[in-house]
Design a protein around this motif. Structure first.
Motif, mmCIF file in Angstrom:
data_model
loop_
_atom_site.group_PDB
_atom_site.id
_atom_site.type_symbol
_atom_site.label_atom_id
_atom_site.label_comp_id
_atom_site.label_asym_id
_atom_site.label_seq_id
_atom_site.Cartn_x
_atom_site.Cartn_y
_atom_site.Cartn_z
ATOM 1 N N ALA A 1 0.858 -1.178 0.000
ATOM 2 C CA ALA A 1 0.000 0.000 0.000
ATOM 3 C C ALA A 1 0.894 1.229 0.000
ATOM 4 O O ALA A 1 1.681 1.425 0.931
ATOM 5 N N PRO A 2 0.839 2.064 -1.025
ATOM 6 C CA PRO A 2 1.789 3.178 -1.121
ATOM 7 C C PRO A 2 1.444 4.327 -0.185
ATOM 8 O O PRO A 2 0.289 4.504 0.224
ATOM 9 N N ILE B 1 13.541 -0.689 -8.425
ATOM 10 C CA ILE B 1 12.769 0.418 -7.881
ATOM 11 C C ILE B 1 13.672 1.649 -7.818
ATOM 12 O O ILE B 1 14.895 1.528 -7.842
ATOM 13 N N PRO B 2 13.102 2.847 -7.760
ATOM 14 C CA PRO B 2 13.931 4.057 -7.678
ATOM 15 C C PRO B 2 14.899 3.986 -6.503
ATOM 16 O O PRO B 2 14.530 3.595 -5.391
ATOM 17 N N GLY B 3 16.140 4.352 -6.782
ATOM 18 C CA GLY B 3 17.147 4.367 -5.736
ATOM 19 C C GLY B 3 18.077 3.176 -5.732
ATOM 20 O O GLY B 3 19.074 3.174 -4.997
ATOM 21 N N LEU C 1 12.040 0.974 0.412
ATOM 22 C CA LEU C 1 11.133 -0.141 0.206
ATOM 23 C C LEU C 1 9.681 0.240 0.476
ATOM 24 O O LEU C 1 8.791 -0.599 0.316
ATOM 25 N N ARG C 2 9.452 1.453 0.900
ATOM 26 C CA ARG C 2 8.089 1.927 1.083
ATOM 27 C C ARG C 2 7.634 2.599 -0.203
ATOM 28 O O ARG C 2 8.175 3.629 -0.618
ATOM 29 N N ALA C 3 6.671 2.016 -0.872
ATOM 30 C CA ALA C 3 6.179 2.578 -2.129
ATOM 31 C C ALA C 3 5.565 3.953 -1.893
ATOM 32 O O ALA C 3 4.944 4.203 -0.858
ATOM 33 N N GLU C 4 5.756 4.830 -2.869
ATOM 34 C CA GLU C 4 5.264 6.197 -2.743
ATOM 35 C C GLU C 4 4.584 6.609 -4.035
ATOM 36 O O GLU C 4 5.080 6.345 -5.127
#
Length: 576
Positions: free
Chosen positions: A5-6, A402-404, A461-464
């Motif tokens: 859940a972003p 993923i970004p980063g 790792l936390r979707a945004e």
């Protein structure tokens, strides 16, 4: 491991002065949120293109081509089996013909028979063509063995590529790649088709300087439709230079001046040429070209892009359409397998943030799509593997990040720490490919997981979800929806506008088996709003009130002044 859940975060944007009155306030805010603070940076033109002379070896490359053209020598263009490679091949063939090449042939590797790029096996199969000059497009920077094989046959080799090089460059006669060491070209994000287009621009300038009348009349701008399709389909960041190229290509396609094959693909995909967007390229045109290389032979896709016969192009477009339908079925089956494997937490996934997936029945041409979808679902770097061919002991993997996290750097780190695990790898920051032996999969999965854990900041790792904030009530209309559609091109690095807001769910129904049709109401807005959430049905009814992240788009199905919200994310809100 389950679906992420972003976190929803709104972009900051400070709108400056000096915008013309033709740009509405909503667009000014959106452009500013993407770092474009004036019309020139928001909507770059071809006149603003970076000059080719910043590319290393561009003079050596054009000298090779000019000599081959002047001598009437055979030029062999070798493409790649994705959309960028196919469009790059078509641009090279069409452009070199415009500039006077009389003997030009092309080829593309077969994914199963030859593997990626210019391999020794591919060179052997092309030996009968006896070219004087071989030109790679969208590959070559990692093809050391294939280039040695071509040189051993007495061929000169020009590499045009955009992928990241390894520790050493191959022994080609000239290499044009904005990402090679020492290159000073300001934009490092040209697609493969963009690189060969730049080579052609520089070649035209050289030939014009030599008094070549054909070059003086050559309209390379007629190739920009192909440049736009390859650039968008390859998901390279749309910096100002790439946006100028894509915008010009879209204008050609919208005015129905695109090449015959692309016009046929637009028609068969059910898109309207006059309102074509970068999203249409990404979701409808590109996948149909890509499908040939994934399941069949990309030669079909290249032939479609090179055809000037409307009936023949339509026949080839229909074939690509059918192959794409097959690809979608294969992809969905593989995605179901992947989601089930992750849900069971089987040994396909070691502990850690990096996810490796493998199934002996998967198709090697579709693993990249599976990796991408699973990466989006889990918000983890994912590599999906399949046998190189049925019952093969060699696996082909496709990685998405993923970004980063620079995924090629991760593979390089694994290769340094465990030199015998990976046979071959290459790629970009966000996507890469590799091969390894089947009996080394478990060891690689563990090494990959360790490398990701070591190199990735856990906070990433936390979707945004980044949004452009809320729309005002008066902005939910066809005028603003059309402005948003036409103000791009939107894509990687210059994302399509997303908005968020709180809505009451007035009504909903399931469409098909996976989609949700919703009727929403915004507080203070007099009319209900139509919304569609593709893939939004997950066996749970919508709440009475939800926070929704959405795009505002013209509702082409209802027509007229109708608009709809295209939902990207929903989350329930408590009722006060």
């Amino acid at each position: 491991m389950s679906r992420q859940a972003p976190t929803i975060r709104r972009r900051e944007s400070v709108v400056g002065e000096g915008w013309p009155s033709t740009v509405p306030p909503l667009l000014r805010r959106i452009y500013a949120g993407r770092g474009a603070h004036d019309l020139a940076s928001a909507q770059p033109k071809l006149a603003q293109l970076l000059p080719p002379d910043g590319l290393s070896n561009i003079d050596a490359a054009t000298a090779l081509l000019a000599d081959a053209i002047a001598s009437g020598e055979r030029i062999l263009v070798v493409g790649d089996f994705d959309c960028d490679g196919a469009t790059a091949c078509a641009v090279a063939v069409r452009g070199l013909r415009m500039l006077g090449a009389r003997d030009i042939v092309h080829a593309v590797p077969n994914r199963v028979t030859h593997g990626y790029g210019l391999s020794p096996a591919l060179v052997e199969s092309l030996a009968h063509l006896s070219p004087s000059l071989l030109v790679t497009v969208d590959h070559g920077i990692a093809c050391h063995a294939g280039i040695r094989a071509a040189k051993a046959l007495g061929w000169r080799v020009l590499v045009t590529d955009h992928h990241l090089p390894g520790d050493a460059l191959p022994g080609a006669d000239a290499i044009v790649n904005p990402n090679q060491p020492g290159d000073t070209f300001p934009s490092k994000v040209l697609a493969g088709v963009g690189v060969i287009f730049y080579v052609l621009m520089a070649l035209r300038a050289r030939l014009r300087g030599q008094g070549d009348t054909r070059a003086a009349e050559a309209d390379l701008g007629s190739l920009l439709d192909l440049v736009a399709v390859g650039t968008v389909a390859d998901l390279v960041p749309l910096d100002a230079n790439n946006r100028a190229l894509v915008s010009a290509g879209l204008r050609r396609l919208r005015s129905r001046r695109g090449c015959t094959g692309l016009q046929a693909l637009i028609e068969i995909s059910g898109r309207e040429a006059a309102r074509l967007t970068a999203a249409d390229i990404g979701f409808a045109i590109g996948p149909r070209i890509n499908a040939a290389g994934r399941l069949e032979d990309m030669a079909i896709g290249i032939e479609c892009l090179l055809s000037d016969d409307a009936a023949h192009a339509r026949e080839l477009a229909d074939t690509l359409h059918q192959i794409n339908a097959e690809r979608r079925a294969v992809q969905q089956s593989m995605l179901d397998d992947a989601e089930a494997a992750v849900a069971r937490r089987t040994p396909v996934e070691p502990a850690g943030a990096g996810v490796c997936l493998f199934d002996a029945d998967w198709h090697p041409g579709v693993v990249g799509l599976v990796a991408s979808k699973m990466k989006d679902m889990l918000h983890r770097p994912v590599i999906a593997f399949a046998p190189a061919e049925p019952d093969s002991e060699q696996l082909r993997g496709s990685a998405r990040s993923i970004p980063g996290l620079h995924i090629r750097d991760v593979l390089a780190a694994v290769d340094v720490a465990h030199p015998q695990l990976i046979e071959r790898f290459g790629g970009h920051a966000m996507a890469a490919g590799l091969t390894l032996q089947r009996d080394r999969f478990d060891a690689f999965a563990a090494a990959f997981g360790e490398a990701v854990d070591r190199m990735l900041d856990p906070a990433l790792l936390r979707a945004e979800l980044l949004t452009d904030g809320a729309l005002r009530g008066e902005e939910f209309d066809i005028v603003h929806a059309a402005h948003l559609r036409d103000a791009g091109p939107w894509g990687q690095g210059f994302p399509e506008p997303l908005f968020d807001g709180e809505f009451a769910v007035v009504d909903w129904k399931i469409v098909g088996s996976r989609h949700l049709k919703l009727t929403l109401r915004l507080d203070g807005h007099p009319r209900p709003l139509s919304a569609i959430h593709f893939g939004g049905w997950r066996e749970i009814a919508p709440s009475a009130r939800e926070r929704v992240v959405y795009r505002l788009a013209p509702d082409d199905y209802r027509g007229g002044d109708a608009v709809q919200l295209v939902v990207e994310h929903r989350e329930a809100l408590a009722i006060a």
